[in-house]
Motif scaffolding. Structure first.
Motif, PDB file in Angstrom:
ATOM      1  N   THR A  32       0.839  -1.199   0.000  1.00  0.00           N
ATOM      2  CA  THR A  32       0.000   0.000   0.000  1.00  0.00           C
ATOM      3  C   THR A  32       0.871   1.244   0.000  1.00  0.00           C
ATOM      4  N   ASN A  33       1.947   1.238   0.792  1.00  0.00           N
ATOM      5  CA  ASN A  33       2.856   2.384   0.826  1.00  0.00           C
ATOM      6  C   ASN A  33       3.524   2.604  -0.525  1.00  0.00           C
ATOM      7  N   TRP A  51       3.913   5.594  -5.768  1.00  0.00           N
ATOM      8  CA  TRP A  51       3.786   5.542  -7.222  1.00  0.00           C
ATOM      9  C   TRP A  51       2.656   6.454  -7.712  1.00  0.00           C
ATOM     10  N   ASN A  52       1.510   6.413  -7.035  1.00  0.00           N
ATOM     11  CA  ASN A  52       0.373   7.250  -7.434  1.00  0.00           C
ATOM     12  C   ASN A  52       0.702   8.733  -7.314  1.00  0.00           C
ATOM     13  N   THR A  53       1.442   9.093  -6.296  1.00  0.00           N
ATOM     14  CA  THR A  53       1.826  10.491  -6.117  1.00  0.00           C
ATOM     15  C   THR A  53       2.812  10.908  -7.192  1.00  0.00           C
ATOM     16  N   LEU A 112       4.312  13.965   0.392  1.00  0.00           N
ATOM     17  CA  LEU A 112       3.091  14.170  -0.383  1.00  0.00           C
ATOM     18  C   LEU A 112       2.256  12.900  -0.462  1.00  0.00           C
ATOM     19  N   ALA A 113       2.913  11.759  -0.344  1.00  0.00           N
ATOM     20  CA  ALA A 113       2.190  10.477  -0.350  1.00  0.00           C
ATOM     21  C   ALA A 113       1.625  10.140   1.022  1.00  0.00           C
ATOM     22  N   GLY A 114       1.805  11.046   1.992  1.00  0.00           N
ATOM     23  CA  GLY A 114       1.290  10.806   3.339  1.00  0.00           C
ATOM     24  C   GLY A 114       2.188   9.916   4.168  1.00  0.00           C
ATOM     25  N   LEU A 115       3.471   9.878   3.806  1.00  0.00           N
ATOM     26  CA  LEU A 115       4.447   9.040   4.506  1.00  0.00           C
ATOM     27  C   LEU A 115       5.637   9.884   4.941  1.00  0.00           C
ATOM     28  N   GLN A 146      -7.251  14.521  -5.646  1.00  0.00           N
ATOM     29  CA  GLN A 146      -6.884  13.581  -6.709  1.00  0.00           C
ATOM     30  C   GLN A 146      -6.495  12.207  -6.176  1.00  0.00           C
ATOM     31  N   LEU A 147      -5.923  12.159  -4.989  1.00  0.00           N
ATOM     32  CA  LEU A 147      -5.413  10.896  -4.462  1.00  0.00           C
ATOM     33  C   LEU A 147      -6.489  10.148  -3.683  1.00  0.00           C
TER      34      LEU A 147
END
Length: 114
Positions: A5-6, A11-13, A31-34, A111-112
């Motif tokens: 998931t991480n 990748w999506n970001t 930006l990916a929340g990590l 968007q995410l």
């Protein structure tokens, strides 16, 4: 949250970083929340499936330098790809004040999926 998931989040970001802009590994993770997971962002790029065709070349070190070993094929390819998008690269350095992606966070969150 699972490791896969991480990776997907990173990748999506990265897929949203526009042409002509760059992010650091740490910024990508943030930006990916990590937050604080710059090394995970680097690992995610190494593990990305080729079919994703991620714009890996838009990810650089926090100091604004290409992180790949100088004079390696990957280094030359990253410089060429960035230059083809209009990013000035001087001796492996990118001027972050001009080229760092600064997304509107509200728009990015919209968007995410996370």
């Amino acid at each position: 949250m699972s490791a896969n998931t991480n990776l997907e989040r990173i990748w999506n970001t990265l897929e949203r970083v526009p042409s002509g802009k760059v992010v650091s590994y740490g910024q990508l993770a943030d930006l990916a929340g990590l937050p604080g997971r710059a090394r995970l962002a680097a690992r995610a790029l190494r593990l990305a499936p080729p079919q994703r065709q991620l714009p890996w070349h838009r990810v650089i070190g926090a100091s604004g330098k290409i992180s790949i070993a100088k004079d390696s094929p990957g280094y030359r390819e990253q410089m060429a790809r960035l230059r083809s998008e209009g990013v000035e690269v001087n001796n492996g350095r990118i001027k972050l004040s001009l080229y760092q992606w600064q997304p509107d966070l509200a728009e990015l969150l919209w968007q995410l999926d996370y």
